[in-house]
Scaffold this active site. Structure first.
Site, PDB file in Angstrom:
ATOM      1  N   CYS B  49     -27.150  -5.485 -34.609  1.00  0.00           N
ATOM      2  CA  CYS B  49     -25.845  -5.562 -35.840  1.00  0.00           C
ATOM      3  C   CYS B  49     -26.476  -4.813 -36.897  1.00  0.00           C
ATOM      4  O   CYS B  49     -25.723  -4.351 -37.687  1.00  0.00           O
ATOM      5  CB  CYS B  49     -25.405  -6.925 -35.909  1.00  0.00           C
ATOM      6  SG  CYS B  49     -27.003  -8.181 -36.518  1.00  0.00           S
ATOM      7  N   HIS B  97     -42.886   2.291 -37.486  1.00  0.00           N
ATOM      8  CA  HIS B  97     -41.654   1.750 -37.596  1.00  0.00           C
ATOM      9  C   HIS B  97     -41.303   0.708 -36.562  1.00  0.00           C
ATOM     10  O   HIS B  97     -40.811  -0.443 -36.889  1.00  0.00           O
ATOM     11  CB  HIS B  97     -40.693   3.003 -37.605  1.00  0.00           C
ATOM     12  CG  HIS B  97     -39.163   2.483 -37.915  1.00  0.00           C
ATOM     13  ND1 HIS B  97     -38.601   1.876 -39.171  1.00  0.00           N
ATOM     14  CD2 HIS B  97     -38.261   2.532 -37.140  1.00  0.00           C
ATOM     15  CE1 HIS B  97     -37.379   1.550 -38.773  1.00  0.00           C
ATOM     16  NE2 HIS B  97     -37.103   1.696 -37.607  1.00  0.00           N
TER      17      HIS B  97
END
Lengths: 281, 429
Positions: B49, B97
């Site tokens: 999400c 990342h």
């Protein structure tokens, strides 16, 4: 084992045991107050090492001195320390109650430090043969477990009050983060009080029944006997308040801590005025 | 060979844009097939999400960050996403990342370890579609290891960081076994429901629900496996419950002093926790003075949340150290990949020379002698090449060192004269 070797091993254990207690208490303190990762990793191992060393020390002391560690209050203090640390070791490894190690190890360490220092000063005397009597042995053992029980009860009671205070003030600090629930602390406090009370009952019972038959100058007005009887009364009141009056946890716990303070008074201050454990011995 | 990471996340795009690019597992599988056809050697997509991110290794140097962003945009042509909503990272940045994502350092709720499971799901889809090769396998294994290390070696995931979960944390500091505790939920709103769900997840089984609009209570009770009592009746059963959560929209107090005083008398002052998560407050603050009662409102719970968030933030430097260690580990391996084509070429060259020289002797000695000489020469070559191979395969912390070594080797042994482009077309072995 060779007597010299035995003496050497006992002397080494005598030096290392208080050091181990201090290091273990520091480890638990750093884990609790500073959340130190290394302390968290090592504290349980230190605890095991200290408990094992103390166990070995009791064995070495008994073998080298030729009697159990029950002849002086300071020898008994060492046994109380062992009772505390061994009980906490079981609690840490066998229950979900974590985070209370610093307090119990510190208390046990305090007992052991006093014992170690004072034993250095006072050892060397001959043991009274009466101490090999079975009744006296049971009396002393029950008293040690009794004092151990109420000491544990006091530690958990104190932690209960500290956590209670943080919860009431909504000041969610170290105790909120690291201690078990109030309910767990109260349960441990009660269980330890019951055990302490039961053993004190046995100790006093044996004392009242056996001591007059063993010591010619036995007196019911012996200060230690009176102080211990008073401690017993306080713990009887604690259990009465808990189970009959159904007082709330905080009040019962305050009472139990009062009982412990009285017990410490009986162990230390009363002893300061008498050269023997009891007036008659 | 360059590893890219491009995508949108909560730092680069607002939720209304992020949700447009959100992909289900089936959509990710289909997208990976398309992306591989379009020239990606390896690819995986993490879509939650809060993020949709592509980690990819293109087949050739014509495909770069911009092409990958365009490819992601093509997956949702109707989405109003612009280039500025995407981040783009490559090589070290891309690896770091992913490791930060897996460690929940990059999560909107710092330390929310749910993300590690989502990263695992992304990897499994890539494996299923045959889109995860050697590099992505190593990359993801490193990510899982990093996430696990950060979770176990730091306290980044410890403590409640929402009001509803803080209520549960509070209850667990008062009661030892929530399994046996009875809960009364007053109000059928979202916050109360969330707190009740958290309590259920921690073992609470006995929940009673009450609400002014009875139908709403009945509807929610089904989802929580709770029983419902009429709103007017709850004061009469207050003494039975250990935890009260009140979250109504009532303008006045719902739980009055007298009600709780009577209940506490009835339950002989056994501890009761009242959690008031309503604004304006539902529970009379004077109740906190009653013995055995703990009353906590939103401010109290917020202070728990604030402390936990602060504690989690303070763990970030420790987590970053772990991430850096794992990034270095990855590149120790990744850099060694660069040496593989050169090693192959060098071995082939030596083998060619050996075969050529042996050929000259083939008809001059007997068959068994020839076999012995062949074995001997193979051994000599292996022994000559061994130190070079070991040196090239050794992990290096600086890729420039390895490049220099390879360059020297290629020039010394004249490997580039017969080079078919192996250096630039390295294959991940």
């Amino acid at each position: 084992m060779d007597a010299n070797l035995l003496q050497l091993a006992k002397s080494i254990a005598e030096v290392f045991l208080p050091i181990l207690y201090v290091v273990t208490a520091i480890g638990y303190g750093m884990a609790f107050f500073r959340d130190d990762a290394m302390a968290r990793q090592w504290k349980s191992r230190l605890l095991l090492a200290t408990t094992a060393t103390h166990f070995a020390y009791i064995g070495l002391h008994t073998a080298s001195e030729g009697h159990c560690m029950v002849t002086t209050p300071f020898e008994m203090m060492s046994l109380v320390a062992f009772t505390l640390i061994a009980t906490y070791t079981v609690i840490e490894f066998k229950t979900s109650v974590k985070g209370t190690g610093f307090f119990l190890v510190t208390l046990a360490g305090a007992f052991e430090l006093v014992s170690s220092v004072m034993l250095k000063v006072t050892t060397g005397g001959e043991m009274n043969p009466v101490l090999s009597n079975l009744g006296i042995g049971l009396h002393v053992t029950a008293a040690i477990f009794g004092f151990g029980g109420i000491a544990i009860s006091a530690v958990y009671g104190l932690l209960y009050l500290l956590l209670f205070g943080e919860l009431k003030r909504s000041d969610f600090g170290k105790f909120f983060k690291h201690l078990p629930s109030l309910e767990s602390l109260e349960r441990l406090n009660t269980a330890a009080s019951i055990i302490g009370f039961a053993f004190l009952t046995v100790a006093i019972g044996i004392g009242v029944f056996w001591l007059p038959r063993t010591f010619a100058n036995f007196s019911y007005l012996d200060p230690k006997l009176l102080a211990t009887a008073l401690v017993w009364c306080v713990y009887a009141a604690v259990l009465f308040a808990k189970y009959v009056l159904k007082l709330d946890g905080r009040r019962v716990i305050r009472l139990s801590i009062g009982g412990f303070v009285l017990a410490i008074f009986s162990l230390t201050v009363v002893n300061a005025f008498f050269s023997h454990f009891h007036k008659f011995y | 060979m360059i590893l890219y990471a491009v995508g949108v996340n909560h730092r680069t795009a607002p939720v209304e844009l992020r949700e447009q690019l959100h992909l289900s597992a089936d959509e990710i599988a289909a997208a990976l097939d398309v992306l591989r056809r379009d020239g990606l050697r390896e690819a995986s997509i993490v879509s939650t999400c809060n993020r949709t991110e592509l980690f990819a290794i293109p087949d050739n140097e014509d495909i770069g960050g911009q092409q990958l962003i365009d490819a992601l945009k093509r997956l949702r042509p109707s989405a109003k996403l612009e280039d500025r909503h995407f981040f783009r990272l490559f090589t070290c940045g891309a690896v770091r990342h992913l490791y930060r994502v897996a460690s929940a350092i990059d999560s909107q709720v710092l330390g929310d370890m749910q993300i590690l499971g989502q990263v695992k799901d992304a990897y499994e889809v890539a494996v299923d579609r045959g889109a995860a090769g050697n590099v992505l396998n190593h990359l993801y294994m490193g990510a899982f290891r990093t996430g696990k290390r950060v979770r176990t070696e730091t306290s980044i995931g410890i403590g409640a960081v929402s009001i509803s979960f803080a209520a549960v944390e509070l209850a667990r500091r008062i009661f030892s076994d929530l399994h046996r505790k009875k809960v009364l939920l007053i109000g059928a709103g979202e916050t109360g429901e969330l707190a009740a769900r958290h309590l259920i997840s921690k073992g609470v089984e006995d929940i009673t629900l009450t609400n002014r609009t009875h139908e709403k209570a009945v509807a929610l009770a089904g989802a929580l496996h709770a029983r419902v009592v009429p709103f007017e009746s709850f004061p009469a059963m207050l003494h039975e419950v250990d935890i009260v959560i009140s979250a109504t929209a009532a303008p006045d107090t719902v739980v009055k002093y007298d009600m709780v005083q009577q209940a506490m008398r009835h339950r002989q002052n056994r501890t009761m926790l009242l959690i008031d998560i309503a604004v304006p407050r539902d529970i009379d603050p004077a109740i906190d003075r009653l013995p055995g009662v703990f009353l906590k409102d939103v401010d109290s719970l917020q202070s728990i949340v604030d402390q936990n968030v602060e504690k989690r933030r303070s763990e970030i430097p420790r987590a970053e150290i772990i991430i850096t260690e794992e990034v270095v580990n990855f590149f120790l391996w990744f850099n060694a990949l660069e040496a593989t084509p050169t090693i192959q070429q060098l071995r082939e060259k030596f083998e060619q020379i050996r075969a050529l020289e042996l050929e000259k002797f083939k008809n001059k000695i007997g068959e068994s002698d020839f076999e012995r000489v062949e074995l001997l020469t193979k051994r000599i070559i292996n022994k000559l090449l061994h130190p070079t191979m070991v040196s090239l395969k050794e992990p290096v912390t600086d890729s420039a060192v390895l490049s220099t070594r390879l360059q020297v080797l290629r020039e010394l042994f004249d490997l580039d004269s017969s080079d078919d482009g192996g250096h630039t077309h390295r294959q991940a072995s």
